[in-house]
Scaffold this motif. Structure first.
Motif, PDB file in Angstrom:
ATOM      1  N   GLN A 195      12.574  53.326  -3.000  1.00  0.00           N
ATOM      2  CA  GLN A 195      11.597  52.407  -2.413  1.00  0.00           C
ATOM      3  C   GLN A 195      10.962  51.466  -3.434  1.00  0.00           C
ATOM      4  O   GLN A 195      10.253  50.534  -3.057  1.00  0.00           O
ATOM      5  CB  GLN A 195      10.482  53.204  -1.717  1.00  0.00           C
ATOM      6  N   ALA A 196      11.211  51.714  -4.721  1.00  0.00           N
ATOM      7  CA  ALA A 196      10.523  50.961  -5.778  1.00  0.00           C
ATOM      8  C   ALA A 196      11.365  49.787  -6.263  1.00  0.00           C
ATOM      9  O   ALA A 196      12.588  49.770  -6.128  1.00  0.00           O
ATOM     10  CB  ALA A 196      10.182  51.884  -6.945  1.00  0.00           C
ATOM     11  N   GLY A 197      10.678  48.806  -6.838  1.00  0.00           N
ATOM     12  CA  GLY A 197      11.353  47.663  -7.429  1.00  0.00           C
ATOM     13  C   GLY A 197      11.105  47.605  -8.922  1.00  0.00           C
ATOM     14  O   GLY A 197      10.713  48.588  -9.546  1.00  0.00           O
ATOM     15  N   LEU A 201       6.022  50.813 -12.534  1.00  0.00           N
ATOM     16  CA  LEU A 201       5.076  51.639 -13.288  1.00  0.00           C
ATOM     17  C   LEU A 201       3.793  50.892 -13.631  1.00  0.00           C
ATOM     18  O   LEU A 201       2.828  51.509 -14.089  1.00  0.00           O
ATOM     19  CB  LEU A 201       5.720  52.171 -14.569  1.00  0.00           C
ATOM     20  N   ASN A 202       3.770  49.582 -13.442  1.00  0.00           N
ATOM     21  CA  ASN A 202       2.544  48.833 -13.697  1.00  0.00           C
ATOM     22  C   ASN A 202       1.480  49.193 -12.663  1.00  0.00           C
ATOM     23  O   ASN A 202       1.801  49.481 -11.508  1.00  0.00           O
ATOM     24  CB  ASN A 202       2.814  47.325 -13.644  1.00  0.00           C
ATOM     25  N   ASP A 203       0.215  49.158 -13.082  1.00  0.00           N
ATOM     26  CA  ASP A 203      -0.874  49.475 -12.145  1.00  0.00           C
ATOM     27  C   ASP A 203      -1.492  48.233 -11.531  1.00  0.00           C
ATOM     28  O   ASP A 203      -2.468  48.317 -10.781  1.00  0.00           O
ATOM     29  CB  ASP A 203      -1.942  50.334 -12.827  1.00  0.00           C
ATOM     30  N   ALA A 204      -0.934  47.062 -11.833  1.00  0.00           N
ATOM     31  CA  ALA A 204      -1.415  45.800 -11.261  1.00  0.00           C
ATOM     32  C   ALA A 204      -0.308  44.761 -11.388  1.00  0.00           C
ATOM     33  O   ALA A 204       0.627  44.920 -12.189  1.00  0.00           O
ATOM     34  CB  ALA A 204      -2.676  45.315 -11.981  1.00  0.00           C
ATOM     35  N   GLU A 205      -0.391  43.716 -10.583  1.00  0.00           N
ATOM     36  CA  GLU A 205       0.586  42.629 -10.683  1.00  0.00           C
ATOM     37  C   GLU A 205       0.397  41.890 -12.003  1.00  0.00           C
ATOM     38  O   GLU A 205      -0.701  41.798 -12.538  1.00  0.00           O
ATOM     39  CB  GLU A 205       0.416  41.664  -9.513  1.00  0.00           C
ATOM     40  N   PRO A 222       3.775  46.965  -8.583  1.00  0.00           N
ATOM     41  CA  PRO A 222       3.388  48.375  -8.604  1.00  0.00           C
ATOM     42  C   PRO A 222       3.884  49.158  -7.394  1.00  0.00           C
ATOM     43  O   PRO A 222       3.977  48.627  -6.280  1.00  0.00           O
ATOM     44  CB  PRO A 222       1.854  48.314  -8.615  1.00  0.00           C
ATOM     45  N   ASP A 223       4.213  50.418  -7.636  1.00  0.00           N
ATOM     46  CA  ASP A 223       4.502  51.368  -6.569  1.00  0.00           C
ATOM     47  C   ASP A 223       3.832  52.675  -6.986  1.00  0.00           C
ATOM     48  O   ASP A 223       4.407  53.460  -7.743  1.00  0.00           O
ATOM     49  CB  ASP A 223       6.009  51.567  -6.394  1.00  0.00           C
ATOM     50  N   PRO A 224       2.600  52.921  -6.550  1.00  0.00           N
ATOM     51  CA  PRO A 224       1.834  54.075  -7.031  1.00  0.00           C
ATOM     52  C   PRO A 224       2.530  55.414  -6.830  1.00  0.00           C
ATOM     53  O   PRO A 224       2.443  56.292  -7.696  1.00  0.00           O
ATOM     54  CB  PRO A 224       0.534  53.989  -6.230  1.00  0.00           C
TER      55      PRO A 224
END
Length: 252
Positions: A195-197, A201-205, A222-224
């Motif tokens: 589901q991730a792109g 791992l980043n917490d913000a754009e 991000p994908d928490p």
């Protein structure tokens, strides 16, 4: 948050053919040492608040975390293209800069001498290539492009790698890397999050605001949920492979 110290690394990089100017960002864990070290290699957009928080996260996990700014000498505009070329070709001064950061950490009085490397995006490519060159005891590659010659990873240190299934530029990269590391007998934990792109791992754009809608369409950001699992894998992997003091510490 662990405070971030700014350190100079050019006294280690320049004599070895690296950057004549090289800054680093260091975060230390709280509590008594000694601790293992981790060199953090930033994304293609350079050092920003998101990348500095990754450094702080590693410090909270118990590591001396140091991010060399590979764009110190010339800024993003002048350094991005040659540094990206280095990430894919395996040659260029960025490798001396990363080694300078490793040597700096290994020589700190509160470091065990065991040092890992973690990279994101462009930095993930550097992490993979440096994993096969000795010096590091563990490597974490996150959505980095694969080396052209995967056989160069023969004899690499243990590798933990994470990719996103929606990352259009890296379709199949996780499977190819896993197959190669299996064949080469390299200890590894490679996982793809469907589901991730890219940059999950980043917490913000990140990036210029006008381009962020485009990045979202491209599946970047991000994908928490995936990030939480990936960080757990990374920290478990590092805890296993960086727990033993490295003999170079006693020799330096």
């Amino acid at each position: 948050m662990s405070p971030v110290e700014h350190v100079g690394l050019c006294h280690l990089s320049a004599p070895a053919g690296g950057s004549r100017r090289l800054n680093g960002h260091l975060a230390r864990p709280t509590g008594p040492g000694p601790r293992p070290g981790v060199v953090v290699v930033h994304e293609a957009l350079g050092v920003d608040d998101v990348m500095l928080r990754q450094v702080q996260r590693l410090a909270r996990a118990g590591y001396l975390a140091l991010m060399p700014d590979l764009f110190t000498q010339g800024g993003v505009r002048r350094c991005l293209v040659p540094t990206m070329r280095a990430a894919l070709s395996g040659t260029g001064r960025a490798y001396q800069d990363i080694e300078a950061a490793r040597a700096y950490l290994a020589a700190l009085p509160d470091c065990t001498g065991a040092v890992g490397v973690i990279g994101f995006c462009m930095g993930g490519s550097f992490a993979l290539i440096t994993a096969g060159r000795g010096g590091f005891q563990a490597a974490s590659a996150n959505y980095g492009m694969l080396p052209k010659d995967l056989d160069a990873l023969a004899g690499a240190c243990p590798v933990v790698a994470s990719y996103g299934g929606r990352d259009r530029a890296l379709q199949g990269a996780a499977a190819r890397l896993r197959t190669s590391l299996d064949r080469l007998g390299v200890v590894h934990d490679v996982h793809e999050y469907p589901q991730a792109g890219h940059s999950f791992l980043n917490d913000a754009e990140v990036g210029p605001r006008p381009l962020r809608p485009l990045f979202r369409v491209m599946g970047m950001g991000p994908d928490p949920e995936a990030a939480a699992d990936a960080w757990q894998r990374i920290e478990t992997f590092f805890a296993t492979h960086l727990s033993t003091p490295h003999t170079e510490k006693a020799e330096s």
